[in-house]
Design an enzyme around this catalytic site. Sequence first.
Site, mmCIF file in Angstrom:
data_model
loop_
_atom_site.group_PDB
_atom_site.id
_atom_site.type_symbol
_atom_site.label_atom_id
_atom_site.label_comp_id
_atom_site.label_asym_id
_atom_site.label_seq_id
_atom_site.Cartn_x
_atom_site.Cartn_y
_atom_site.Cartn_z
ATOM 1 N N GLY A 10 0.817 -1.206 0.000
ATOM 2 C CA GLY A 10 0.000 0.000 0.000
ATOM 3 C C GLY A 10 0.854 1.260 0.000
ATOM 4 O O GLY A 10 2.058 1.230 0.264
ATOM 5 N N GLN A 11 0.210 2.395 -0.262
ATOM 6 C CA GLN A 11 0.942 3.652 -0.363
ATOM 7 C C GLN A 11 1.678 4.007 0.925
ATOM 8 O O GLN A 11 2.875 4.340 0.915
ATOM 9 C CB GLN A 11 -0.024 4.787 -0.696
ATOM 10 C CG GLN A 11 -0.689 4.693 -2.047
ATOM 11 C CD GLN A 11 -1.537 5.912 -2.313
ATOM 12 O OE1 GLN A 11 -1.043 6.940 -2.759
ATOM 13 N NE2 GLN A 11 -2.824 5.815 -2.025
ATOM 14 N N THR A 63 -9.795 -0.798 0.313
ATOM 15 C CA THR A 63 -9.888 0.638 0.067
ATOM 16 C C THR A 63 -10.624 1.018 -1.220
ATOM 17 O O THR A 63 -10.690 2.200 -1.551
ATOM 18 C CB THR A 63 -8.475 1.254 0.015
ATOM 19 O OG1 THR A 63 -7.710 0.603 -1.001
ATOM 20 C CG2 THR A 63 -7.776 1.106 1.360
ATOM 21 N N THR A 102 -9.948 7.034 8.419
ATOM 22 C CA THR A 102 -10.301 7.828 7.246
ATOM 23 C C THR A 102 -11.258 8.968 7.563
ATOM 24 O O THR A 102 -12.017 8.918 8.542
ATOM 25 C CB THR A 102 -10.950 6.912 6.185
ATOM 26 O OG1 THR A 102 -11.406 7.694 5.081
ATOM 27 C CG2 THR A 102 -12.142 6.177 6.765
ATOM 28 N N TYR A 126 -17.700 1.730 3.031
ATOM 29 C CA TYR A 126 -16.292 1.881 3.405
ATOM 30 C C TYR A 126 -16.151 2.661 4.711
ATOM 31 O O TYR A 126 -15.445 2.242 5.631
ATOM 32 C CB TYR A 126 -15.536 2.584 2.284
ATOM 33 C CG TYR A 126 -14.121 2.946 2.645
ATOM 34 C CD1 TYR A 126 -13.134 1.982 2.772
ATOM 35 C CD2 TYR A 126 -13.763 4.288 2.861
ATOM 36 C CE1 TYR A 126 -11.831 2.316 3.112
ATOM 37 C CE2 TYR A 126 -12.467 4.639 3.196
ATOM 38 C CZ TYR A 126 -11.509 3.650 3.320
ATOM 39 O OH TYR A 126 -10.228 3.996 3.666
#
Length: 299
Positions: A10-11, A63, A102, A126
Site C-alpha cells: 500500500g501507499q 480501500t 479515514t 467503506y
Amino acid sequence: MRILVTGTSGQIVTALKQRCEEIRDIELIAVGRPELELCQPQDIARTVARHVPDIVVSAAAFTAVDLAEDEPETVMRMNGDSAGEVALGAAMVGAPVIQLSTDYVYDGTKPFAWTEDDPVNPMSVYGKSKLAGERNVMAANPRHVILRTAWVYSPFGKNFVTTMLALARERAELNVVDDQYGCPTSAFNVADGILCAIERLYSPDASGDELWGIYNLAGTGTATWCDLAREIFWQSKKLGLPASNVISIATEDFPTKAIRPKNSRLDCSKFEKTFGFRCPRWTTSLEHSLEYIARYNYR
C-alpha cells in the site's frame, strides 16, 4: 525497535518502508498475504503476536470505496473485524497499535474542518467499516493511536495523482469535481507522522494515558479535487510530465456508487500539539511526489 506493519504494498506502507530504511535501530516487518489474510480475522491476532513487535501499525485495508458498496460483508470483515484482531495481537505481546482510519467516518456536512470530537456519521460502506475498525481497536487494545487521514496520494500505486497523470497521456481535457473539499495528503507525510508518534510514545517522559486516542493527520491546506488536478498539471508541465486542461464540474455530474463527503477538511491541531508534527502544505508535498515520479517512473 521492531515495528510490525500490516500490508506489504500500500501507499503508506511503501512510504513507511522507505523512511525506515533511513533510520538506524528500527526493524520494520511488513506482513501480508498469505501470512496475514484480512478475510480470515480469526487467524490475525496469532500472526501479529508471533512476530513479538514493539509496536504495530495497522495499515492493510479494503480501500476500493465504490466496490465496497457491493461487498459490505467482506469489507466489514476486512476493515472492521480484522482491525480489532490486529489490535488484539498487539495487546497479547504488550505492544501499542497505530490504526489508520479515514475522513469517511464523517458525513461531510459540517462547513468547517472536522475535529476528533465531532460526531461520526459515515455515509458509505467503506466509512462504516472503518468506523467499526476504530471501535474494535479501542475495545481490543487500550494502548491505541487511531489516525484519521484523507485524500492520500503518493508516487506509487493507484491514487488521484497517478491516475490524473495517466489520463493526461490520453486526453487533452479532463472533467474534475469542484465542490468536494479536503486536505490532499502525501503518504510520506503520513509515514513521517507515524514515526514521530512512535518516537513520542517511547520517549522517557511519555505518559501513555495522555497520548492514546483518536487523531486527525492530513496535509496542511485545503483544495477541491479540481484544485488538486490543476496543481498537479501546473507542476507536471515544469517537470516534463503529462498535463491536461481541467474542466470544473459538480458532484452531481460525476455520480458514484459510494457517497463522498462534501467536506473532508481535517483539523490536525491535536496531533501537532501532542506529537510535535504538522504535515507540510499540500502543494509542497505534491511537488516532492511529482519530482519522484519524474525521476523514477517517467524516464
